[in-house]
Design an enzyme around this catalytic site. Structure first.
Site, PDB file in Angstrom:
ATOM      1  N   ALA A   1       0.845  -1.188   0.000  1.00 49.62           N
ATOM      2  CA  ALA A   1       0.000   0.000   0.000  1.00 49.62           C
ATOM      3  C   ALA A   1       0.886   1.244   0.000  1.00 49.62           C
ATOM      4  CB  ALA A   1      -0.920  -0.008   1.214  1.00 49.62           C
TER       5      ALA A   1
ATOM      6  N   GLY B   1       0.161  -4.970   1.016  1.00 51.24           N
ATOM      7  CA  GLY B   1      -1.042  -4.908   0.197  1.00 51.24           C
ATOM      8  C   GLY B   1      -0.884  -5.617  -1.132  1.00 51.24           C
TER       9      GLY B   1
ATOM     10  N   GLU C   1      -1.621  -9.171  -0.446  1.00 46.11           N
ATOM     11  CA  GLU C   1      -3.060  -9.278  -0.200  1.00 46.11           C
ATOM     12  C   GLU C   1      -3.850  -9.189  -1.505  1.00 46.11           C
ATOM     13  OE1 GLU C   1      -3.601  -7.457   4.256  1.00 46.11           O
ATOM     14  OE2 GLU C   1      -2.886  -6.087   2.699  1.00 46.11           O
TER      15      GLU C   1
ATOM     16  N   GLU D   1       3.926  -5.466   7.545  1.00 41.80           N
ATOM     17  CA  GLU D   1       3.278  -4.317   8.204  1.00 41.80           C
ATOM     18  C   GLU D   1       3.741  -4.102   9.639  1.00 41.80           C
ATOM     19  OE1 GLU D   1       0.436  -5.663   4.951  1.00 41.80           O
ATOM     20  OE2 GLU D   1       1.757  -6.616   6.415  1.00 41.80           O
TER      21      GLU D   1
END
Length: 304
Positions: A133, A176, A179, A199
Protein backbone atom coordinates in the site's frame (compact mmCIF):
# COMPACT_ATOMS: atom_id res chain seq x y z
CA UNK A 1 -36.70 -30.89 20.12
CA UNK A 2 -36.12 -34.61 19.85
CA UNK A 3 -35.23 -36.01 16.46
CA UNK A 4 -36.72 -39.36 15.59
CA UNK A 5 -34.44 -42.31 15.02
CA UNK A 6 -35.04 -44.29 11.89
CA UNK A 7 -33.29 -47.36 10.53
CA UNK A 8 -30.59 -46.60 8.01
CA UNK A 9 -29.91 -48.77 5.00
CA UNK A 10 -28.64 -52.15 6.26
CA UNK A 11 -30.65 -51.91 9.49
CA UNK A 12 -28.29 -49.60 11.41
CA UNK A 13 -30.19 -47.06 13.52
CA UNK A 14 -29.40 -43.37 13.22
CA UNK A 15 -30.78 -39.84 13.18
CA UNK A 16 -33.00 -38.62 10.39
CA UNK A 17 -31.28 -36.72 7.63
CA UNK A 18 -33.56 -33.67 7.89
CA UNK A 19 -31.75 -30.53 6.74
CA UNK A 20 -31.09 -27.93 9.42
CA UNK A 21 -32.31 -24.34 9.11
CA UNK A 22 -28.85 -23.26 7.94
CA UNK A 23 -28.73 -26.02 5.35
CA UNK A 24 -32.16 -25.03 4.07
CA UNK A 25 -30.97 -21.44 3.71
CA UNK A 26 -27.92 -22.56 1.77
CA UNK A 27 -30.05 -24.75 -0.47
CA UNK A 28 -32.41 -21.85 -1.12
CA UNK A 29 -29.47 -19.65 -2.09
CA UNK A 30 -28.06 -22.31 -4.35
CA UNK A 31 -31.43 -22.94 -5.98
CA UNK A 32 -31.75 -19.21 -6.65
CA UNK A 33 -28.40 -19.41 -8.43
CA UNK A 34 -29.74 -22.32 -10.50
CA UNK A 35 -32.83 -20.33 -11.36
CA UNK A 36 -30.71 -17.39 -12.51
CA UNK A 37 -28.81 -19.72 -14.77
CA UNK A 38 -32.04 -21.21 -16.08
CA UNK A 39 -33.56 -17.83 -16.88
CA UNK A 40 -30.44 -16.67 -18.69
CA UNK A 41 -29.29 -13.95 -16.29
CA UNK A 42 -25.89 -15.57 -16.14
CA UNK A 43 -25.99 -16.16 -19.77
CA UNK A 44 -27.09 -18.10 -22.56
CA UNK A 45 -27.62 -14.65 -23.91
CA UNK A 46 -24.26 -12.85 -23.47
CA UNK A 47 -25.90 -9.43 -23.61
CA UNK A 48 -27.45 -10.15 -20.21
CA UNK A 49 -23.98 -9.95 -18.72
CA UNK A 50 -23.25 -6.50 -20.10
CA UNK A 51 -24.33 -3.12 -18.84
CA UNK A 52 -24.89 -1.10 -22.04
CA UNK A 53 -23.04 1.93 -20.70
CA UNK A 54 -19.99 -0.27 -20.17
CA UNK A 55 -19.65 -1.39 -23.78
CA UNK A 56 -16.62 0.82 -23.99
CA UNK A 57 -14.71 -0.85 -26.79
CA UNK A 58 -11.25 0.55 -27.33
CA UNK A 59 -11.81 3.58 -25.13
CA UNK A 60 -12.33 1.33 -22.13
CA UNK A 61 -9.23 -0.77 -22.75
CA UNK A 62 -6.14 1.40 -22.79
CA UNK A 63 -3.26 -0.33 -24.57
CA UNK A 64 0.41 0.20 -25.18
CA UNK A 65 -0.61 1.72 -28.52
CA UNK A 66 -1.34 4.98 -26.77
CA UNK A 67 -4.86 5.07 -25.32
CA UNK A 68 -4.50 6.88 -22.00
CA UNK A 69 -7.78 5.97 -20.33
CA UNK A 70 -6.02 4.97 -17.10
CA UNK A 71 -3.29 6.80 -15.22
CA UNK A 72 -2.03 3.81 -13.25
CA UNK A 73 -3.03 0.85 -15.43
CA UNK A 74 -2.33 -0.57 -18.85
CA UNK A 75 -5.18 -2.73 -20.09
CA UNK A 76 -5.72 -4.87 -23.12
CA UNK A 77 -8.74 -6.71 -24.45
CA UNK A 78 -7.59 -9.68 -26.51
CA UNK A 79 -9.52 -11.60 -29.16
CA UNK A 80 -9.45 -14.87 -27.23
CA UNK A 81 -11.79 -14.00 -24.35
CA UNK A 82 -8.95 -12.75 -22.16
CA UNK A 83 -8.34 -9.26 -20.80
CA UNK A 84 -4.99 -8.20 -19.37
CA UNK A 85 -4.47 -5.57 -16.66
CA UNK A 86 -0.99 -4.32 -15.80
CA UNK A 87 -0.41 -2.19 -12.73
CA UNK A 88 1.65 0.74 -13.95
CA UNK A 89 3.15 2.98 -11.32
CA UNK A 90 6.82 2.32 -12.01
CA UNK A 91 8.21 5.20 -9.95
CA UNK A 92 6.76 3.63 -6.78
CA UNK A 93 7.10 -0.11 -7.58
CA UNK A 94 3.33 -0.19 -8.16
CA UNK A 95 2.51 0.91 -4.61
CA UNK A 96 -1.26 0.66 -4.26
CA UNK A 97 -2.42 4.23 -3.79
CA UNK A 98 -6.11 5.07 -3.60
CA UNK A 99 -6.42 6.28 -7.21
CA UNK A 100 -4.68 3.15 -8.53
CA UNK A 101 -7.02 0.85 -6.61
CA UNK A 102 -10.00 2.90 -7.75
CA UNK A 103 -8.93 2.46 -11.36
CA UNK A 104 -8.29 -1.26 -10.83
CA UNK A 105 -11.72 -1.92 -9.36
CA UNK A 106 -13.34 0.10 -12.14
CA UNK A 107 -11.44 -1.75 -14.87
CA UNK A 108 -12.20 -5.16 -13.38
CA UNK A 109 -15.89 -4.35 -13.08
CA UNK A 110 -15.95 -3.26 -16.71
CA UNK A 111 -14.33 -6.51 -17.76
CA UNK A 112 -16.64 -8.51 -15.52
CA UNK A 113 -19.61 -6.94 -17.31
CA UNK A 114 -18.16 -7.47 -20.80
CA UNK A 115 -19.60 -10.59 -22.44
CA UNK A 116 -16.51 -10.94 -24.62
CA UNK A 117 -14.25 -11.38 -21.59
CA UNK A 118 -14.20 -14.72 -19.79
CA UNK A 119 -11.00 -14.44 -17.75
CA UNK A 120 -8.66 -11.66 -16.64
CA UNK A 121 -4.89 -11.62 -16.15
CA UNK A 122 -3.60 -9.18 -13.52
CA UNK A 123 0.10 -8.44 -13.37
CA UNK A 124 2.67 -5.74 -12.65
CA UNK A 125 6.24 -5.28 -13.84
CA UNK A 126 9.25 -7.60 -13.73
CA UNK A 127 10.49 -5.73 -10.63
CA UNK A 128 7.25 -5.61 -8.70
CA UNK A 129 3.72 -6.93 -8.82
CA UNK A 130 2.96 -4.39 -6.10
CA UNK A 131 5.34 -3.38 -3.33
CA UNK A 132 2.50 -2.66 -0.91
CA UNK A 133 0.00 0.00 0.00
CA UNK A 134 1.06 3.62 -0.37
CA UNK A 135 2.59 4.50 2.99
CA UNK A 136 2.68 8.21 2.13
CA UNK A 137 -1.13 8.22 1.97
CA UNK A 138 -1.43 6.61 5.40
CA UNK A 139 1.32 8.07 7.54
CA UNK A 140 -0.54 11.18 8.75
CA UNK A 141 -3.98 9.65 9.23
CA UNK A 142 -5.58 9.08 12.64
CA UNK A 143 -8.10 6.53 13.83
CA UNK A 144 -11.13 8.74 13.25
CA UNK A 145 -10.12 9.38 9.66
CA UNK A 146 -9.45 5.76 8.69
CA UNK A 147 -12.65 4.64 10.44
CA UNK A 148 -14.77 7.28 8.72
CA UNK A 149 -13.40 6.50 5.24
CA UNK A 150 -13.41 2.75 5.94
CA UNK A 151 -9.85 2.49 4.71
CA UNK A 152 -9.07 -0.47 2.41
CA UNK A 153 -12.65 -1.78 2.47
CA UNK A 154 -13.11 -1.04 -1.23
CA UNK A 155 -10.15 -3.29 -2.03
CA UNK A 156 -12.30 -6.33 -1.33
CA UNK A 157 -14.31 -5.57 -4.46
CA UNK A 158 -11.49 -7.28 -6.36
CA UNK A 159 -12.46 -10.59 -4.74
CA UNK A 160 -16.11 -10.01 -5.71
CA UNK A 161 -15.42 -10.09 -9.46
CA UNK A 162 -17.30 -13.12 -10.82
CA UNK A 163 -14.95 -14.04 -13.62
CA UNK A 164 -11.61 -15.71 -12.84
CA UNK A 165 -8.58 -13.51 -12.24
CA UNK A 166 -5.14 -15.03 -12.84
CA UNK A 167 -2.39 -13.10 -11.06
CA UNK A 168 1.07 -13.07 -12.59
CA UNK A 169 3.52 -12.14 -9.84
CA UNK A 170 7.08 -11.07 -10.57
CA UNK A 171 9.29 -9.29 -8.08
CA UNK A 172 7.84 -7.83 -4.92
CA UNK A 173 4.35 -8.71 -3.69
CA UNK A 174 4.55 -7.27 -0.20
CA UNK A 175 1.90 -6.10 2.24
CA UNK A 176 -1.04 -4.91 0.20
CA UNK A 177 0.58 -6.41 -2.91
CA UNK A 178 0.52 -9.87 -1.35
CA UNK A 179 -3.06 -9.28 -0.20
CA UNK A 180 -4.10 -8.19 -3.69
CA UNK A 181 -2.57 -11.33 -5.20
CA UNK A 182 -4.48 -13.47 -2.69
CA UNK A 183 -7.75 -11.83 -3.77
CA UNK A 184 -7.18 -13.34 -7.21
CA UNK A 185 -8.22 -16.88 -8.10
CA UNK A 186 -4.97 -18.33 -9.42
CA UNK A 187 -1.44 -17.08 -8.73
CA UNK A 188 1.46 -17.93 -11.04
CA UNK A 189 4.80 -16.69 -9.78
CA UNK A 190 8.00 -15.83 -11.57
CA UNK A 191 11.23 -17.18 -10.13
CA UNK A 192 12.10 -13.74 -8.73
CA UNK A 193 8.80 -13.29 -6.85
CA UNK A 194 9.02 -12.28 -3.20
CA UNK A 195 6.00 -12.35 -0.89
CA UNK A 196 5.48 -11.04 2.62
CA UNK A 197 3.36 -9.14 5.14
CA UNK A 198 5.85 -6.66 6.64
CA UNK A 199 3.28 -4.32 8.20
CA UNK A 200 4.49 -5.04 11.74
CA UNK A 201 7.75 -3.29 10.86
CA UNK A 202 5.70 -0.11 10.40
CA UNK A 203 3.83 -0.47 13.67
CA UNK A 204 0.60 -1.84 12.22
CA UNK A 205 -0.91 -5.10 10.94
CA UNK A 206 -2.24 -6.32 7.58
CA UNK A 207 -5.58 -4.70 6.82
CA UNK A 208 -6.76 -6.22 3.53
CA UNK A 209 -6.81 -9.93 4.29
CA UNK A 210 -3.22 -10.75 5.19
CA UNK A 211 -4.01 -12.32 8.56
CA UNK A 212 -7.01 -14.20 7.17
CA UNK A 213 -6.35 -15.37 3.61
CA UNK A 214 -2.67 -16.11 4.22
CA UNK A 215 -3.50 -18.25 7.27
CA UNK A 216 -6.10 -20.24 5.35
CA UNK A 217 -3.62 -20.90 2.55
CA UNK A 218 -0.28 -21.63 4.24
CA UNK A 219 -1.45 -22.67 7.71
CA UNK A 220 -1.43 -20.96 11.08
CA UNK A 221 2.19 -21.53 12.14
CA UNK A 222 3.85 -20.16 9.01
CA UNK A 223 1.34 -17.33 8.67
CA UNK A 224 1.89 -16.37 12.32
CA UNK A 225 5.66 -16.32 11.82
CA UNK A 226 5.41 -14.21 8.66
CA UNK A 227 2.96 -11.70 10.17
CA UNK A 228 4.76 -11.39 13.52
CA UNK A 229 8.26 -11.08 12.08
CA UNK A 230 7.53 -9.31 8.80
CA UNK A 231 9.77 -11.84 7.07
CA UNK A 232 9.70 -12.26 3.30
CA UNK A 233 9.50 -15.60 1.49
CA UNK A 234 10.39 -16.61 -2.03
CA UNK A 235 8.44 -18.17 -4.86
CA UNK A 236 9.68 -21.68 -4.11
CA UNK A 237 8.30 -21.63 -0.56
CA UNK A 238 5.10 -20.03 -1.84
CA UNK A 239 4.65 -22.93 -4.24
CA UNK A 240 5.48 -25.51 -1.58
CA UNK A 241 2.86 -24.10 0.78
CA UNK A 242 0.15 -23.67 -1.85
CA UNK A 243 0.10 -19.89 -2.16
CA UNK A 244 0.94 -20.11 -5.87
CA UNK A 245 -0.03 -22.83 -8.31
CA UNK A 246 3.43 -22.96 -9.90
CA UNK A 247 6.69 -21.09 -10.49
CA UNK A 248 7.93 -20.25 -13.98
CA UNK A 249 10.88 -18.28 -15.39
CA UNK A 250 10.36 -14.58 -14.78
CA UNK A 251 10.21 -13.70 -18.47
CA UNK A 252 7.46 -16.31 -19.00
CA UNK A 253 5.12 -15.38 -16.15
CA UNK A 254 2.64 -13.25 -18.09
CA UNK A 255 2.61 -15.59 -21.09
CA UNK A 256 1.86 -18.52 -18.80
CA UNK A 257 -0.97 -16.59 -17.15
CA UNK A 258 -2.44 -15.80 -20.55
CA UNK A 259 -2.23 -19.47 -21.55
CA UNK A 260 -4.14 -20.47 -18.41
CA UNK A 261 -6.73 -17.72 -18.97
CA UNK A 262 -7.14 -18.79 -22.62
CA UNK A 263 -7.77 -22.36 -21.52
CA UNK A 264 -10.45 -21.16 -19.10
CA UNK A 265 -11.98 -18.90 -21.76
CA UNK A 266 -12.76 -21.89 -24.02
CA UNK A 267 -15.58 -22.91 -21.69
CA UNK A 268 -19.09 -21.68 -20.93
CA UNK A 269 -19.19 -18.32 -19.11
CA UNK A 270 -21.98 -19.25 -16.66
CA UNK A 271 -20.29 -22.55 -15.86
CA UNK A 272 -16.96 -20.77 -15.27
CA UNK A 273 -18.73 -18.38 -12.90
CA UNK A 274 -20.49 -21.22 -11.08
CA UNK A 275 -17.28 -23.24 -10.70
CA UNK A 276 -15.37 -20.25 -9.29
CA UNK A 277 -18.22 -19.47 -6.92
CA UNK A 278 -18.38 -23.02 -5.57
CA UNK A 279 -14.64 -23.23 -4.97
CA UNK A 280 -14.73 -19.90 -3.14
CA UNK A 281 -17.68 -21.06 -1.03
CA UNK A 282 -15.51 -23.94 0.20
CA UNK A 283 -13.51 -21.34 2.11
CA UNK A 284 -16.61 -19.97 3.83
CA UNK A 285 -18.92 -22.92 4.50
CA UNK A 286 -18.76 -26.14 6.44
CA UNK A 287 -18.19 -29.26 4.36
CA UNK A 288 -21.86 -30.27 4.52
CA UNK A 289 -23.09 -26.81 3.60
CA UNK A 290 -20.55 -26.61 0.79
CA UNK A 291 -21.65 -29.96 -0.61
CA UNK A 292 -25.27 -28.81 -0.63
CA UNK A 293 -24.29 -25.55 -2.35
CA UNK A 294 -22.23 -27.41 -4.93
CA UNK A 295 -24.99 -29.93 -5.66
CA UNK A 296 -27.62 -27.27 -6.29
CA UNK A 297 -25.23 -25.28 -8.51
CA UNK A 298 -24.40 -28.49 -10.39
CA UNK A 299 -28.10 -29.11 -10.98
CA UNK A 300 -28.43 -25.52 -12.20
CA UNK A 301 -25.97 -26.16 -15.05
CA UNK A 302 -28.48 -28.60 -16.56
CA UNK A 303 -30.74 -25.65 -17.33
CA UNK A 304 -28.21 -24.22 -19.79
Amino acid sequence: RKRSRVPREGGEAGLTNTPSRTQKMMLAKAFRFGNRVATGLLARSPENLVVPAQRLGSQGYATDAGNKTWEYLKTEKRDNGVAVVRLHRPDALNALCGPLMGELVSALKTMDADADVKAVVLTGSDRAFAAGADIKEMKDKNYAEVYKESMLTAWNEVSEIRKPIVAGVNGFALGGGCELAMMCDIIIAGENAVFGQPEIQLGTIPGAGGTQRLTRIVGKSLAMELVLTGSKFDAQLAEKRGLVSRVVPTDQTVDECIRVAEKIAKFSTPVIIAAKDCVNQSQELSLQQGLLYEKASFWGTFAL
